[in-house]
Each structure stands twice: as structure tokens, then as C-alpha cells.
Design a protein around this motif. Structure first.
Motif, mmCIF file in Angstrom:
data_model
loop_
_atom_site.group_PDB
_atom_site.id
_atom_site.type_symbol
_atom_site.label_atom_id
_atom_site.label_comp_id
_atom_site.label_asym_id
_atom_site.label_seq_id
_atom_site.Cartn_x
_atom_site.Cartn_y
_atom_site.Cartn_z
ATOM 1 N N GLN A 187 -1.201 5.748 -8.246
ATOM 2 C CA GLN A 187 -0.391 4.760 -7.536
ATOM 3 C C GLN A 187 -0.564 4.957 -6.033
ATOM 4 O O GLN A 187 -0.630 6.085 -5.538
ATOM 5 N N THR A 188 -0.674 3.844 -5.300
ATOM 6 C CA THR A 188 -0.872 3.920 -3.858
ATOM 7 C C THR A 188 0.006 2.890 -3.151
ATOM 8 O O THR A 188 0.510 1.945 -3.767
ATOM 9 N N SER A 189 0.127 3.052 -1.856
ATOM 10 C CA SER A 189 0.731 2.003 -1.034
ATOM 11 C C SER A 189 -0.310 0.932 -0.756
ATOM 12 O O SER A 189 -1.519 1.171 -0.900
ATOM 13 N N PRO A 190 0.106 -0.277 -0.337
ATOM 14 C CA PRO A 190 -0.888 -1.286 0.047
ATOM 15 C C PRO A 190 -1.846 -0.791 1.128
ATOM 16 O O PRO A 190 -3.048 -1.070 1.075
ATOM 17 N N ASP A 191 -1.334 -0.030 2.097
ATOM 18 C CA ASP A 191 -2.179 0.447 3.195
ATOM 19 C C ASP A 191 -3.195 1.497 2.740
ATOM 20 O O ASP A 191 -4.288 1.578 3.307
ATOM 21 N N SER A 192 -2.848 2.288 1.749
ATOM 22 C CA SER A 192 -3.752 3.365 1.319
ATOM 23 C C SER A 192 -4.619 2.969 0.136
ATOM 24 O O SER A 192 -5.478 3.752 -0.276
ATOM 25 N N PHE A 193 -4.421 1.757 -0.410
ATOM 26 C CA PHE A 193 -5.208 1.381 -1.580
ATOM 27 C C PHE A 193 -6.704 1.396 -1.276
ATOM 28 O O PHE A 193 -7.494 1.955 -2.050
ATOM 29 N N TYR A 195 -8.297 4.844 -1.202
ATOM 30 C CA TYR A 195 -8.347 5.480 -2.521
ATOM 31 C C TYR A 195 -9.380 4.794 -3.422
ATOM 32 O O TYR A 195 -10.077 5.470 -4.192
ATOM 33 N N TRP A 196 -9.511 3.478 -3.323
ATOM 34 C CA TRP A 196 -10.521 2.789 -4.129
ATOM 35 C C TRP A 196 -11.921 3.138 -3.630
ATOM 36 O O TRP A 196 -12.811 3.448 -4.432
ATOM 37 N N ASN A 197 -12.119 3.106 -2.330
ATOM 38 C CA ASN A 197 -13.426 3.461 -1.780
ATOM 39 C C ASN A 197 -13.810 4.894 -2.149
ATOM 40 O O ASN A 197 -14.952 5.172 -2.517
ATOM 41 N N ALA A 198 -12.855 5.810 -2.046
ATOM 42 C CA ALA A 198 -13.124 7.203 -2.406
ATOM 43 C C ALA A 198 -13.487 7.314 -3.883
ATOM 44 O O ALA A 198 -14.386 8.072 -4.270
ATOM 45 N N SER A 199 -12.775 6.564 -4.733
ATOM 46 C CA SER A 199 -13.063 6.592 -6.163
ATOM 47 C C SER A 199 -14.475 6.102 -6.446
ATOM 48 O O SER A 199 -15.177 6.645 -7.313
ATOM 49 N N ILE A 223 -14.231 -1.886 0.629
ATOM 50 C CA ILE A 223 -13.176 -2.861 0.895
ATOM 51 C C ILE A 223 -12.274 -2.383 2.031
ATOM 52 O O ILE A 223 -12.250 -1.202 2.386
ATOM 53 N N THR A 224 -11.515 -3.310 2.580
ATOM 54 C CA THR A 224 -10.513 -2.983 3.597
ATOM 55 C C THR A 224 -9.094 -3.220 3.094
ATOM 56 O O THR A 224 -8.135 -2.823 3.746
ATOM 57 N N SER A 225 -8.950 -3.890 1.940
ATOM 58 C CA SER A 225 -7.633 -4.196 1.379
ATOM 59 C C SER A 225 -7.767 -4.430 -0.116
ATOM 60 O O SER A 225 -8.817 -4.888 -0.591
ATOM 61 N N VAL A 226 -6.690 -4.144 -0.851
ATOM 62 C CA VAL A 226 -6.669 -4.471 -2.280
ATOM 63 C C VAL A 226 -6.869 -5.970 -2.494
ATOM 64 O O VAL A 226 -7.419 -6.394 -3.519
ATOM 65 N N PHE A 227 -6.473 -6.778 -1.522
ATOM 66 C CA PHE A 227 -6.640 -8.226 -1.630
ATOM 67 C C PHE A 227 -8.108 -8.590 -1.806
ATOM 68 O O PHE A 227 -8.428 -9.564 -2.514
ATOM 69 N N THR A 249 10.464 -3.466 -9.136
ATOM 70 C CA THR A 249 9.741 -3.190 -7.893
ATOM 71 C C THR A 249 8.239 -3.265 -8.146
ATOM 72 O O THR A 249 7.744 -2.680 -9.108
ATOM 73 N N PRO A 250 7.499 -3.967 -7.283
ATOM 74 C CA PRO A 250 6.051 -4.044 -7.474
ATOM 75 C C PRO A 250 5.356 -2.762 -7.031
ATOM 76 O O PRO A 250 5.855 -2.041 -6.151
ATOM 77 N N HIS A 251 4.226 -2.473 -7.644
ATOM 78 C CA HIS A 251 3.431 -1.337 -7.189
ATOM 79 C C HIS A 251 1.957 -1.621 -7.440
ATOM 80 O O HIS A 251 1.585 -2.523 -8.191
ATOM 81 N N LEU A 252 1.114 -0.817 -6.791
ATOM 82 C CA LEU A 252 -0.340 -0.916 -6.904
ATOM 83 C C LEU A 252 -0.896 0.393 -7.437
ATOM 84 O O LEU A 252 -0.379 1.471 -7.139
ATOM 85 N N ARG A 253 -1.972 0.273 -8.249
ATOM 86 C CA ARG A 253 -2.637 1.469 -8.761
ATOM 87 C C ARG A 253 -4.153 1.273 -8.713
ATOM 88 O O ARG A 253 -4.650 0.153 -8.867
ATOM 89 N N VAL A 254 -4.858 2.363 -8.513
ATOM 90 C CA VAL A 254 -6.290 2.416 -8.804
ATOM 91 C C VAL A 254 -6.410 2.927 -10.231
ATOM 92 O O VAL A 254 -5.868 3.985 -10.570
#
Length: 487
Positions: free
Chosen positions: A195-201, A204-208, A266-270, A328-333
Motif C-alpha cells: 500500500q502506498t500514498s498517491p505521491d509515493s505510488f 514504488y511501481w518504478n522500483a518494482s 511513470i510519474t503518477s498512478v494515473f 476510505t480509498p487506498h492504492l496498492r502496487v
């Protein structure tokens, strides 16, 4: 395989309405990323494991419905093939002993499930591809009863317009076709969630993505398919081909595949959700009655059901997840590239290595992806799938290097650092990462162990040897000793 959907047929009007709705979902998601409060204070991690069922002789047991009834545990669910089931492990926080919680819970659940399912002649095996599968097990009548699977198979075949072709060249060569997506069921994985924040997604995705090749090389456990020895992690090319909606002509035109490593940092989960909507037509164009913009305007949290279901039919090796829990919404890699098995301790070592290394790289002041081309990361991934722990990968400031040397000298210390940042107890991190170190020092993974045992049985009929080796594997699996220590 995602959420359940009812059996149905889709019209052209359904697809038009779905396109409009999913684009509205995307607009709402963009606004939520700017305005909404995502759950980020105390991130959770999670995992899922897909399992195979075999009978007493080592052949596939086509009895997942009976096995699930016998196990009687909501954590276990159906999967695509009748020889598959899946366990969803409750999420946990690494700083609260999450790795130990995962390990203890997974062992307890699998032992309970094995005790129950073995009573009906179905034994659990954790391996990337069940090596005793043959063509008769991958026919359409082997699809599980859940209507979603048959519907998805029909939609993929309709989009493709022809049978699915599987062609893999490794130590040996396999070329076959299928009139359903059942070959995908041969691919059984372990999926890790961060799980990540929008700013850190994005970090974390790029690192993955950057470490995907290293992960696959160290965990390879899928050397045989339909009686052929192919890649060390044959699951990678098989999964890429088994759900491919493109004809040869569309491939030649550069149309993107639905099983996809991606094509850029990427620069954003969007970025990822926007690519999903822009590049991929819907396979399951189901439209709900809600208006997500109105829900957001009224202070609610939109489900974004169309966007989420569409995302679930695009099989990125690192998939973005939007979900809502507790209002509450959340984001995950979702890290989807590891095979299941061989043992629980091996899988937890793979998890510890990923969680530690991805955090260390994602939170480093100098992003690794600023030094590594995306194409190099993609090439590393497929090279590692082909060669396993013997792979040579490209790494910034090092060049081509044996993956074992890269891990021992550079990446294991980073993984230890990342686990400390998560708050993992040092003795837990040392024990689990010690398994990764042991694999690197011995050069033994599940794939290597299985292939070596098969070569010893070179005088036997191929499927008799596969059965005998799988039963030996299953016995060692129950010891819960790391695979590199198996005799």
C-alpha cells in the motif's frame, strides 16, 4: 482472477456505454488524486498464493469445487482451472511482525487445507507450473464453474478471432494451440501487495519494475510445461501468450499485449489507469447505475467499479490497484511476477526480499530508474525468466553481471536496510534474507532442483519421471526447509 461476474452477452451498445462510463471513472479518479484523503498513515502489505491440486499419483486432480467444500475456509477461493485454488492471506503491517504473521498464518492454513482436501484425494502443491499437466487437462471443459472464467475466455477468444497459439523455445521447444484460455490456469503465482500514498505510488511501481528481473531469477520455479523442459520461469512466456487478444497482424502493427511489462517509467498512478483506458478495449463491458462524480460531490467515496474491473483484465506484472476499505480509498502496487513455492519459508524469503528492496530503492534520493532504461528493465525480466539464477543482468554502474553476484554484493544489504525501515525485527529479516543468500551461494532454485532431478531420471518415460519428481518435490515441500537445502 478478480471479482465474480454473471454469465451474459454483450451488445455494441453495452461497449459504447462502458467506454463512456469508464472514461468518467477516470476523470473522477484524477479529481480524487487531487482532492481525496487516501489511507496512507500506516500502510499495509498483503499476499495471495495460487495452488495446484494433484492426486496420489502426481497427476492433476480436477476437483477444486470438492476441495473447497472440504476445506470450508473463506480464505480459499476458486481459480481458473479445476486443478487450481487460491488463498488470500489477511493484510498485515510489517512493523507489527507482519512477515511472521504471514508465515505462521500461511503454514497453518495450508496444513489445514491439505488435511481436509487430502481426504477426498486432492493434495496441495505450491509450484509455478504443475509439471504433470498435459493437453487433455487444458481443454475448455476443465474451466472452473464460476461463470466469470468462461465469459472471460469467450471474450478473449472473440477479440483474438482465432485459437490461442503457444510457442516457447528453451532447453526444448513447445508449439501448441488452445481453444480457451485454460493454459493460463497452468500459471500459479504468489502475489505481493504494498500500500502506498498517491505521491509515493510512482516510485514504488518504478522500483518494482526495476527489480523484476532479479526477483524472477532468484525465485524461478516453472521449468516444465506439457512434458517439455523450457525456461526456468516458463510461467512468464506462457502467461503472456495464453491471454493474448492480438492476432499476428495486430502484433505486427504494434498493438500492446494485455499481459504487459509496460513501456515507460511513470510519474503518477494515473499514468497506468489512463493507459489502460486509452490502449485496451473492454473485455467485460459491465456498466453499473451509479454516478461516481455525484457520489464524490456528495462527500462519498466512488467505487469506480468499471475502472477497477477493466484494470483487472489487463495483466501488468506490477499492477496498480485502487480499492476502498472501511469507507476510505487506498492504492496498492500488486507485484504479480513470482511463482508459487517451493515452500512457505521460500515464499516468505521472496516476500522479505521484495518488501525490503523495493522500499530501499523507492525511497533512495537518487532514483534507480533515472540510471536504468525501461527497455533494459524489460530485457532483464525476460532474460531472468529464461535463465533463472544463472542469468546475467544489466545494472547501472556495473554493466552485465551474474545475478547472484549482484544480489550478494549490492542488493541484499539494501534489502536489509529496507526491512529495517519497515520496522521488521532484525532476527526476522536476517533469517528470511539468509534464505536468499543461501540460494545465491548454492545456485539452487526450485526450477534448478526439479530439472536436476529430472535429468537423473533420463531413462524413464517423460511423464513417469515428471510424476515421480513431483511426488519427491511435494514430500520436500512439506518439510518447509528452503529449497537450496534439499538433498
Amino acid at each position: 482472477m478478480g471479482e465474480d461476474v454473471p454469465a451474459q452477452e454483450f451488445t455494441r451498445a453495452d461497449r459504447t456505454r462502458h467506454r463512456e462510463k469508464v472514461r468518467r471513472n477516470l476523470d473522477v479518479f484524477a479529481r480524487m488524486l487531487r482532492e481525496a484523503q487516501f489511507d496512507t498513515d500506516d500502510p499495509l502489505t498483503g499476499l495471495e498464493v495460487e495452488l495446484n491440486l494433484i492426486d496420489e499419483t502426481g497427476d492433476p486432480a480436477m476437483r477444486n469445487a470438492d476441495a473447497l467444500e472440504a476445506i470450508a475456509d473463506a480464505a480459499f477461493q476458486t481459480e481458473l482451472g479445476q486443478f487450481n485454488i487460491e488463498i488470500n492471506v489477511p493484510p498485515a503491517r510489517l512493523r507489527e511482525g507482519g512477515l511472521t504473521t504471514f508465515e505462521d498464518g500461511l503454514r497453518r492454513s495450508l496444513n489445514h487445507a491439505e488435511e481436509r482436501s487430502s481426504a477426498i484425494g486432492a493434495h496441495l502443491v505450491t509450484i509455478g507450473i504443475l509439471p504433470t499437466l498435459d493437453e487433455r487437462h487444458l481443454r475448455p471443459d476443465s474451466i472452473s464453474a464460476n461463470p466469470r472464467y468462461r465469459l472471460l475466455s469467450e471474450q478473449i477468444l472473440n477479440a483474438r478471432g482465432e485459437d490461442i497459439a503457444i510457442s516457447i523455445a528453451g532447453a526444448e521447444r513447445l508449439a501448441t494451440t488452445s481453444e480457451s484460455i485454460l493454459p493460463e490456469a497452468a500459471c500459479t503465482s504468489m502475489q505481493l501487495h504494498v500500500q502506498t500514498s498517491p505521491d509515493s505510488f510512482a516510485p514504488y511501481w518504478n522500483a518494482s519494475q526495476a527489480i523484476a528481473g532479479v526477483q524472477v531469477a532468484l525465485a524461478a520455479n516453472s521449468p516444465y510445461l506439457l512434458g517439455r523442459e523450457l525456461w526456468r520461469e516458463t510461467r512468464v512466456p506462457l502467461f503472456e501468450q495464453a491471454t493474448d487478444t492480438r492476432s499476428e497482424e495486430l502484433k505486427a502493427q504494434g498493438v500492446r499485449p494485455r499481459v504487459w511489462f509496460g513501456e515507460r517509467w511513470i510519474t503518477s498512478v494515473f499514468d497506468l489507469f489512463e493507459e489502460n483506458v486509452r490502449y485496451f478495449p473492454a473485455l467485460l463491458p459491465i456498466v453499473h447505475d451509479d454516478d461516481p462524480m455525484r457520489v464524490l460531490d456528495e462527500g462519498g467515496i466512488p467505487a469506480l467499479a468499471e475502472l477497477r474491473l477493466h484494470n483487472g483484465t489487463i495483466y501488468r506484472w506490477n499492477r496498480p490497484i485502487y480499492d476502498v476499505a472501511g469507507g476510505t480509498p487506498h492504492l496498492r502496487v500488486e507485484n504479480r511476477l513470482l511463482p508459487a513455492g517451493p515452500t512457505v519459508v521460500d515464499m516468505m524469503a521472496n516476500a522479505a526480499f521484495y518488501f525490503g528492496l523495493v522500499r530501499a530503492i523507492a525511497e533512495n534520493d537518487r532514483p534507480l530508474w533515472s540510471q536504468l532504461s525501461f527497455r533494459a528493465a524489460d530485457e532483464n525480466f525476460h532474460t531472468a525468466a529464461r535463465d533463472g539464477i544463472d542469468a546475467q543482468l544489466y545494472w547501472p554502474s556495473v554493466g552485465q553481471v551474474p545475478v547472484t553476484e549482484l544480489v550478494l554484493r549490492r542488493l541484499l544489504p539494501m534489502a536489509h536496510e529496507g526491512l529495517r525501515s519497515w520496522g521488521v525485527a532484525p532476527e526476522v529479516g536476517d533469517r528470511l534474507l539468509g534464505v536468499i543468500e543461501g540460494r545465491c551461494l548454492t545456485g539452487v532454485t526450485g526450477a534448478g532442483w526439479f530439472s536436476e532431478r529430472m535429468h537423473r531420471r533420463g531413462g524413464m518415460e517423460r511423464f513417469d519421471a515428471l510424476r515421480a519428481t513431483l511426488l519427491e518435490y511435494r514430500e520436500a515441500m512439506h518439510s518447509n526447509e528452503p529449497v537450496h537445502t534439499w538433498s
